[in-house]
Scaffold this motif. Structure first.
Motif: not given
Length: 93
Positions: A63-92
């Motif tokens: 019924v359910d699905s979980i997908i893992f994207y593996k990136i060996s070099n995160p420095y090549n990962l680029q993120k573009d946002y529209i709206g707020i970046d929530k990446t670290y907002s809920n860790n405080f």
């Protein structure tokens, strides 16, 4: 390695809400919550295997699905946002 994990949990059955909560709590122990059903972060191969094992014990594979994207070099990962970046907002605390 850098992991982006996304999941889709069916809420059609009553147990879906419980499974969704369990999946969320497991993922939160290993990765950073960035969107409603998206987590990401650095994991060793050992931790990734442990995470997958824990999730496999909870997820309904028919019924359910979980997908893992593996990136060996995160420095090549680029993120573009529209709206707020929530990446670290809920860790405080």
């Amino acid at each position: 390695m850098y992991i982006i994990l996304v999941y889709d949990i069916s809420l059609k059955e009553k147990e879906g809400t419980i499974i969704l909560k369990n999946i969320f709590n497991i993922c939160k122990r290993y990765l950073v919550h960035t969107q409603n059903s998206v987590f990401e972060g650095e994991l060793t191969l050992t931790l990734l295997k442990k995470l997958k094992k824990e999730l496999s014990q909870v997820v309904r594979k028919n019924v359910d699905s979980i997908i893992f994207y593996k990136i060996s070099n995160p420095y090549n990962l680029q993120k573009d946002y529209i709206g707020i970046d929530k990446t670290y907002s809920n860790n405080f605390i």
